[in-house]
Design a protein around this motif. Sequence first.
Motif, mmCIF file in Angstrom:
data_model
loop_
_atom_site.group_PDB
_atom_site.id
_atom_site.type_symbol
_atom_site.label_atom_id
_atom_site.label_comp_id
_atom_site.label_asym_id
_atom_site.label_seq_id
_atom_site.Cartn_x
_atom_site.Cartn_y
_atom_site.Cartn_z
ATOM 1 N N LEU A 14 0.753 -1.100 0.080
ATOM 2 C CA LEU A 14 -0.031 -0.006 0.048
ATOM 3 C C LEU A 14 0.891 1.251 -0.141
ATOM 4 N N ASP A 15 1.815 1.175 0.831
ATOM 5 C CA ASP A 15 2.875 2.342 0.732
ATOM 6 C C ASP A 15 3.454 2.819 -0.588
ATOM 7 N N GLN A 16 3.964 1.470 -1.025
ATOM 8 C CA GLN A 16 4.649 1.711 -2.471
ATOM 9 C C GLN A 16 3.576 2.275 -3.449
ATOM 10 N N PHE A 17 2.238 1.654 -3.540
ATOM 11 C CA PHE A 17 1.167 2.294 -4.311
ATOM 12 C C PHE A 17 1.118 3.565 -4.414
ATOM 13 N N LEU A 18 0.921 4.053 -2.871
ATOM 14 C CA LEU A 18 0.740 5.558 -2.530
ATOM 15 C C LEU A 18 1.829 6.330 -3.084
ATOM 16 N N ASN A 19 3.236 5.867 -2.847
ATOM 17 C CA ASN A 19 4.162 6.553 -3.557
ATOM 18 C C ASN A 19 4.511 6.850 -5.001
ATOM 19 N N ASP A 20 4.139 5.522 -5.520
ATOM 20 C CA ASP A 20 4.525 5.143 -6.922
ATOM 21 C C ASP A 20 3.257 5.982 -7.846
ATOM 22 N N TYR A 21 2.197 5.851 -7.094
ATOM 23 C CA TYR A 21 0.972 6.258 -8.125
ATOM 24 C C TYR A 21 0.275 7.634 -7.726
ATOM 25 N N GLU A 22 1.087 8.218 -6.731
ATOM 26 C CA GLU A 22 0.469 9.481 -6.161
ATOM 27 C C GLU A 22 -0.136 10.585 -7.289
ATOM 28 N N ASN A 23 0.728 10.693 -8.477
ATOM 29 C CA ASN A 23 0.316 11.654 -9.451
ATOM 30 C C ASN A 23 -0.182 10.672 -10.453
ATOM 31 N N ALA A 24 -0.672 9.873 -10.573
ATOM 32 C CA ALA A 24 -1.124 8.801 -11.590
ATOM 33 C C ALA A 24 -1.966 9.640 -12.793
ATOM 34 N N ALA A 25 -3.115 10.282 -12.222
ATOM 35 C CA ALA A 25 -4.012 11.052 -12.974
ATOM 36 C C ALA A 25 -3.171 12.022 -14.041
ATOM 37 N N GLN A 26 -2.226 12.713 -13.527
ATOM 38 C CA GLN A 26 -1.524 13.661 -14.309
ATOM 39 C C GLN A 26 -0.540 13.101 -15.269
ATOM 40 N N LYS A 27 0.099 11.989 -14.877
ATOM 41 C CA LYS A 27 1.120 11.083 -15.637
ATOM 42 C C LYS A 27 0.280 10.571 -16.625
ATOM 43 N N LEU A 28 -1.059 10.018 -16.345
ATOM 44 C CA LEU A 28 -1.836 9.644 -17.783
ATOM 45 C C LEU A 28 -2.081 10.588 -18.655
ATOM 46 N N LYS A 29 -2.575 11.951 -18.024
ATOM 47 C CA LYS A 29 -2.929 12.763 -18.960
ATOM 48 C C LYS A 29 -1.656 13.378 -19.686
ATOM 49 N N ASP A 30 -0.590 13.383 -19.336
ATOM 50 C CA ASP A 30 0.684 14.034 -19.912
ATOM 51 C C ASP A 30 1.075 12.693 -21.135
ATOM 52 N N TYR A 31 0.946 11.584 -20.745
ATOM 53 C CA TYR A 31 1.195 10.594 -21.879
ATOM 54 C C TYR A 31 -0.144 10.696 -23.143
ATOM 55 N N LEU A 32 -1.231 10.773 -22.640
ATOM 56 C CA LEU A 32 -2.282 11.239 -23.662
ATOM 57 C C LEU A 32 -2.202 12.349 -24.279
#
Length: 81
Positions: free
Chosen positions: A28-46
């Motif tokens: 869970l801790d790793q998930f929170l650290n690795d994917y904290e900005n997931a929405a922005q990262k996905l938007k940037d890719y798109l």
Amino acid sequence: KDKVSNELNIKIGIEISGADETFYKEILDQFLNDYENAAQKLKDYLDAKKFENADAFLLDIIGITANIGANNANSKAIELK
């Protein structure tokens, strides 16, 4: 706590983690650290039309959310993919 219990099926997450609560908490801790900005990262890719990167990123999210019992997030990631 209510929000977490509504978003996480902790029982499933712990089962998938081999009934090791400490390991589950680490995931869970790793998930929170690795994917904290997931929405922005996905938007940037798109926005950059890096569709292969977006696809791979969503696959990662699908895998980790299934493993931690985050069913709602998992369903949304599958829907986005």
